[in-house]
Design a protein around this motif. Structure first.
Motif, PDB file in Angstrom:
ATOM      1  N   GLY A  31      15.397   8.035 -15.966  1.00  0.00           N
ATOM      2  CA  GLY A  31      16.752   8.340 -14.982  1.00  0.00           C
ATOM      3  C   GLY A  31      16.725   8.337 -13.949  1.00  0.00           C
ATOM      4  N   ASP A  32      17.838   8.457 -13.492  1.00  0.00           N
ATOM      5  CA  ASP A  32      17.592   9.006 -11.407  1.00  0.00           C
ATOM      6  C   ASP A  32      16.615  10.445 -11.188  1.00  0.00           C
ATOM      7  OD1 ASP A  32      18.200   9.266  -9.009  1.00  0.00           O
ATOM      8  OD2 ASP A  32      20.608  10.074  -9.695  1.00  0.00           O
ATOM      9  N   VAL A  33      15.696   9.391 -10.753  1.00  0.00           N
ATOM     10  CA  VAL A  33      13.953   9.948  -9.941  1.00  0.00           C
ATOM     11  C   VAL A  33      14.910  10.440  -8.470  1.00  0.00           C
ATOM     12  CG1 VAL A  33      13.510   9.223 -11.752  1.00  0.00           C
ATOM     13  CG2 VAL A  33      13.098   8.428  -9.345  1.00  0.00           C
ATOM     14  N   GLU A  34      15.686  10.627  -8.023  1.00  0.00           N
ATOM     15  CA  GLU A  34      15.781  10.642  -6.668  1.00  0.00           C
ATOM     16  C   GLU A  34      15.023  12.257  -6.101  1.00  0.00           C
ATOM     17  OE1 GLU A  34      18.326   9.889  -3.927  1.00  0.00           O
ATOM     18  OE2 GLU A  34      16.759  10.737  -2.648  1.00  0.00           O
ATOM     19  N   GLY A  35      15.979  13.151  -7.311  1.00  0.00           N
ATOM     20  CA  GLY A  35      15.549  15.035  -6.814  1.00  0.00           C
ATOM     21  C   GLY A  35      14.065  15.196  -7.692  1.00  0.00           C
ATOM     22  N   THR A  36      13.576  14.092  -8.278  1.00  0.00           N
ATOM     23  CA  THR A  36      12.285  15.313  -8.831  1.00  0.00           C
ATOM     24  C   THR A  36      10.319  13.924  -8.285  1.00  0.00           C
ATOM     25  OG1 THR A  36      12.130  12.844 -10.485  1.00  0.00           O
ATOM     26  CG2 THR A  36      13.048  14.381 -11.390  1.00  0.00           C
ATOM     27  N   THR A  37       9.684  14.446  -8.643  1.00  0.00           N
ATOM     28  CA  THR A  37       8.757  14.315  -8.639  1.00  0.00           C
ATOM     29  C   THR A  37       7.762  13.678  -9.051  1.00  0.00           C
ATOM     30  OG1 THR A  37       7.369  16.491  -9.548  1.00  0.00           O
ATOM     31  CG2 THR A  37       8.101  16.670  -7.038  1.00  0.00           C
ATOM     32  N   VAL A  38       8.334  12.450 -10.199  1.00  0.00           N
ATOM     33  CA  VAL A  38       8.016  11.565 -10.493  1.00  0.00           C
ATOM     34  C   VAL A  38       8.471  10.356 -10.673  1.00  0.00           C
ATOM     35  CG1 VAL A  38       6.348  12.736 -12.365  1.00  0.00           C
ATOM     36  CG2 VAL A  38       8.813  12.464 -13.401  1.00  0.00           C
ATOM     37  N   PRO A  39       8.360   9.377 -10.696  1.00  0.00           N
ATOM     38  CA  PRO A  39       7.080   8.879 -10.898  1.00  0.00           C
ATOM     39  C   PRO A  39       6.378   9.372  -9.104  1.00  0.00           C
ATOM     40  CG  PRO A  39       8.773   6.754 -10.446  1.00  0.00           C
ATOM     41  CD  PRO A  39       9.668   7.843 -10.113  1.00  0.00           C
ATOM     42  N   LYS A  40       4.982   9.442  -9.439  1.00  0.00           N
ATOM     43  CA  LYS A  40       3.937   8.885  -8.371  1.00  0.00           C
ATOM     44  C   LYS A  40       4.092   7.267  -7.562  1.00  0.00           C
ATOM     45  CE  LYS A  40       2.805  13.592  -9.534  1.00  0.00           C
ATOM     46  NZ  LYS A  40       3.974  14.518  -8.219  1.00  0.00           N
ATOM     47  N   LEU A  41       3.431   7.178  -6.856  1.00  0.00           N
ATOM     48  CA  LEU A  41       3.154   5.891  -6.098  1.00  0.00           C
ATOM     49  C   LEU A  41       1.618   5.695  -5.507  1.00  0.00           C
ATOM     50  CD1 LEU A  41       6.638   6.057  -3.965  1.00  0.00           C
ATOM     51  CD2 LEU A  41       6.275   4.433  -6.039  1.00  0.00           C
ATOM     52  N   SER A  42       1.373   4.823  -6.177  1.00  0.00           N
ATOM     53  CA  SER A  42      -0.217   4.696  -5.813  1.00  0.00           C
ATOM     54  C   SER A  42      -0.774   3.329  -5.308  1.00  0.00           C
ATOM     55  CB  SER A  42      -1.209   5.085  -7.265  1.00  0.00           C
ATOM     56  OG  SER A  42      -2.177   5.658  -6.385  1.00  0.00           O
ATOM     57  N   LEU A  43      -1.104   3.201  -3.597  1.00  0.00           N
ATOM     58  CA  LEU A  43      -0.793   2.123  -3.112  1.00  0.00           C
ATOM     59  C   LEU A  43      -2.620   1.500  -2.938  1.00  0.00           C
ATOM     60  CD1 LEU A  43       0.578   2.666   0.815  1.00  0.00           C
ATOM     61  CD2 LEU A  43       1.431   1.777  -1.913  1.00  0.00           C
ATOM     62  N   LEU A  44      -2.676   0.333  -3.741  1.00  0.00           N
ATOM     63  CA  LEU A  44      -4.488   0.281  -4.394  1.00  0.00           C
ATOM     64  C   LEU A  44      -4.617  -0.500  -3.429  1.00  0.00           C
ATOM     65  CD1 LEU A  44      -3.766  -0.638  -7.994  1.00  0.00           C
ATOM     66  CD2 LEU A  44      -4.089   1.497  -6.694  1.00  0.00           C
ATOM     67  N   ALA A  45      -6.088  -0.149  -2.755  1.00  0.00           N
ATOM     68  CA  ALA A  45      -7.329  -2.126  -1.911  1.00  0.00           C
ATOM     69  C   ALA A  45      -8.363  -1.282  -1.896  1.00  0.00           C
ATOM     70  CB  ALA A  45      -7.461  -1.100  -0.620  1.00  0.00           C
ATOM     71  N   PRO A  46      -9.488  -2.988  -1.884  1.00  0.00           N
ATOM     72  CA  PRO A  46     -10.534  -2.969  -2.868  1.00  0.00           C
ATOM     73  C   PRO A  46     -11.277  -1.904  -2.417  1.00  0.00           C
ATOM     74  CG  PRO A  46      -9.459  -4.653  -1.524  1.00  0.00           C
ATOM     75  CD  PRO A  46      -8.199  -3.570  -1.108  1.00  0.00           C
ATOM     76  N   PRO A  47     -12.501  -0.813  -2.419  1.00  0.00           N
ATOM     77  CA  PRO A  47     -12.747   0.027  -2.418  1.00  0.00           C
ATOM     78  C   PRO A  47     -14.271  -0.467  -0.974  1.00  0.00           C
ATOM     79  CG  PRO A  47     -14.174  -1.185  -4.399  1.00  0.00           C
ATOM     80  CD  PRO A  47     -12.497  -2.191  -4.124  1.00  0.00           C
ATOM     81  N   SER A  48     -13.988   0.790  -0.494  1.00  0.00           N
ATOM     82  CA  SER A  48     -15.108   0.639   0.908  1.00  0.00           C
ATOM     83  C   SER A  48     -16.523   1.754   0.561  1.00  0.00           C
ATOM     84  CB  SER A  48     -13.759   0.946   1.764  1.00  0.00           C
ATOM     85  OG  SER A  48     -13.549   2.668   1.351  1.00  0.00           O
ATOM     86  N   ASP A  49     -16.018   2.286  -0.372  1.00  0.00           N
ATOM     87  CA  ASP A  49     -17.877   2.905  -0.243  1.00  0.00           C
ATOM     88  C   ASP A  49     -18.371   2.796  -2.333  1.00  0.00           C
ATOM     89  OD1 ASP A  49     -19.412   4.258   0.343  1.00  0.00           O
ATOM     90  OD2 ASP A  49     -18.482   6.317   0.491  1.00  0.00           O
ATOM     91  N   GLY A  50     -18.038   1.830  -2.455  1.00  0.00           N
ATOM     92  CA  GLY A  50     -19.099   1.568  -3.915  1.00  0.00           C
ATOM     93  C   GLY A  50     -17.997   1.835  -4.759  1.00  0.00           C
ATOM     94  N   GLY A  51     -16.945   2.330  -4.515  1.00  0.00           N
ATOM     95  CA  GLY A  51     -16.503   2.571  -5.953  1.00  0.00           C
ATOM     96  C   GLY A  51     -15.339   1.276  -6.550  1.00  0.00           C
ATOM     97  N   ALA A  52     -14.606   1.618  -7.717  1.00  0.00           N
ATOM     98  CA  ALA A  52     -13.676  -0.002  -8.628  1.00  0.00           C
ATOM     99  C   ALA A  52     -12.451   0.336  -7.318  1.00  0.00           C
ATOM    100  CB  ALA A  52     -12.947   1.524 -10.004  1.00  0.00           C
ATOM    101  N   VAL A  53     -12.134   1.138  -6.920  1.00  0.00           N
ATOM    102  CA  VAL A  53     -10.700   0.693  -5.881  1.00  0.00           C
ATOM    103  C   VAL A  53     -10.739   2.209  -4.724  1.00  0.00           C
ATOM    104  CG1 VAL A  53      -8.968   2.096  -7.449  1.00  0.00           C
ATOM    105  CG2 VAL A  53      -8.217   0.330  -6.543  1.00  0.00           C
ATOM    106  N   MET A  54      -9.509   1.708  -3.924  1.00  0.00           N
ATOM    107  CA  MET A  54      -9.282   2.995  -2.760  1.00  0.00           C
ATOM    108  C   MET A  54      -7.618   3.189  -3.321  1.00  0.00           C
ATOM    109  SD  MET A  54      -9.580   4.870  -0.742  1.00  0.00           S
ATOM    110  CE  MET A  54     -10.831   4.154   1.015  1.00  0.00           C
ATOM    111  N   THR A  55      -7.625   4.366  -2.801  1.00  0.00           N
ATOM    112  CA  THR A  55      -6.208   4.812  -3.082  1.00  0.00           C
ATOM    113  C   THR A  55      -5.443   5.176  -2.174  1.00  0.00           C
ATOM    114  OG1 THR A  55      -7.191   6.628  -4.261  1.00  0.00           O
ATOM    115  CG2 THR A  55      -6.170   4.367  -5.820  1.00  0.00           C
TER     116      THR A  55
END
Ligand code: NQM
Length: 363
Positions: free
Chosen positions: A241-265
């Protein structure tokens, strides 16, 4: 129950990389509006410094867990998570919190809701915000929770006893829009929900690297405007619905990992940028990376073997196990099981005195 102004029984705990006030449901008013008004006064909200209450002036330290014995035969306790606004007079049950969840089992033992086992204790927790189940296992030798140990989690100094948390398959569809990838406000995204509705976006699609500090990203007003636009549109597509005043959904920005992991967030929750990443937020990122064709596919490095993914974040990493399976070849993906190690600590146990209610204010 005595009048709340005379004091409420409360335990302050660190759960994972968050901190919050834990209450027995029976120690709080049953009526949600009355309870929420009281919790605002306990936490010192609304005020950007939360100077007159327990809150720590950040969404990650302005949290409440309400725990009670469960009537559900498949659970030992019920856990309701409440996010208390810092500078807004809002208390929301719209999201869950996997970090405060780490303290729920120990709190249940501390308050005598569950009898500890010999050595490690296992507590089945019904998470009321989503209806889903979690099982937490932690040491409580001789009936007393032992918070000390050698487990280390990024974002928390020192070491503590491991709290191993398992999530069986949840009730929400893993792909809430029914699509693996779509354009939202002209940006390619994957909307995923493995316990936390999250919008995955390649950082590069928004003109940032994904390695900036949270402070630098929070200062970027053009980015904040773009994220807000994407979130409002994605919220509707995800059935929130209208999420203006709520805390979900979250937004996760992804980039290639920098330290041996799967992804940077870099994860926005949703306005402040997380200093690490939420547990269920990470569970959603991990499941998203395992979905064929998702926006993370070309930038993540998935290990050849095993279910564990290392999700990198601003203060280190979070290791999480997720099994994503398809109901049929090319069919609908489901997250069968997710598991994570957290730590928790009892910081303070006692009586909290709420700020007096404003004269004439009746919630
Ligand atoms: O995703 C922050 C946290 C959370 C939530 C948030 C959490 C989770 O780090 O399970 O733990 O996303 O608001 O506590």
């Amino acid at each position: 129950m005595t009048a709340p102004e005379e004091g409420l029984r409360c335990m302050l705990m660190r759960g994972g990389t968050s901190k919050g006030a834990y209450f027995l449901a029976g120690d709080l008013p049953a009526e949600p509006a009355v309870r929420d008004d009281l919790l605002l006064r306990v936490m010192g909200s609304p005020d950007s410094r939360q100077i007159d209450g327990l809150g720590g002036a950040h969404p990650l330290t302005s949290k409440v867990a309400v725990v009670s014995a469960s009537a559900d035969p498949t659970a030992d306790v019920d856990y309701l998570f409440l996010q208390v606004g810092v500078d807004t007079a809002e208390v929301s049950d719209h999201q869950n919190c996997g970090n405060l969840l780490a303290g729920v089992g120990p709190f249940a033992v501390e308050r005598g809701l569950v009898a500890p086992g010999d050595g490690r204790t296992s507590v089945r927790i019904r998470m009321l915000n989503t209806g889903d189940l979690a099982v937490a296992e932690f040491p409580a030798p001789g009936g007393r929770v032992d918070y000390t140990g050698s487990a280390e989690i990024s974002g928390v100094p020192g070491t503590a006893a491991p709290v191993v948390i398992e999530f069986p398959q949840g009730s929400s569809p893993l792909l809430p829009t029914g699509r693996v990838r779509e354009l939202v406000a002209d940006v390619p995204v994957t909307c995923v929900d493995n316990g936390m509705p999250t919008v995955l976006i390649a950082a590069s699609a928004l003109g940032v690297t994904g390695y900036e500090t949270p402070a630098v990203l929070e200062e970027d007003q053009a980015l904040a405007d773009r994220l807000r636009e994407i979130r409002l549109e994605a919220g509707k597509l995800m059935g929130l619905g209208d999420v203006e005043g709520t805390t979900v959904p979250k937004l996760s920005l992804l980039a290639p990992p920098s330290d041996g992991g799967a992804v940077m967030t870099r994860t926005f929750i949703p306005v402040r940028c997380h200093t690490s990443i939420g547990v269920l937020g990470a569970a959603s990122v991990a499941a998203g990376l395992r979905i064929e064709g998702g926006v993370g596919q070309n930038l993540a490095r998935l290990p050849a073997r095993g279910n564990r993914l290392r999700i990198e974040h601003p203060t280190g990493f979070l290791d999480i196990e997720t099994i994503v399976a398809y109901d049929a070849p090319g069919g609908v993906p489901v997250a069968r099981r997710t598991a994570v190690v957290r730590t928790a600590r009892k910081i303070f146990d006692g009586t909290v005195f709420p700020r007096p209610a404003e004269a004439g204010h009746h919630p």
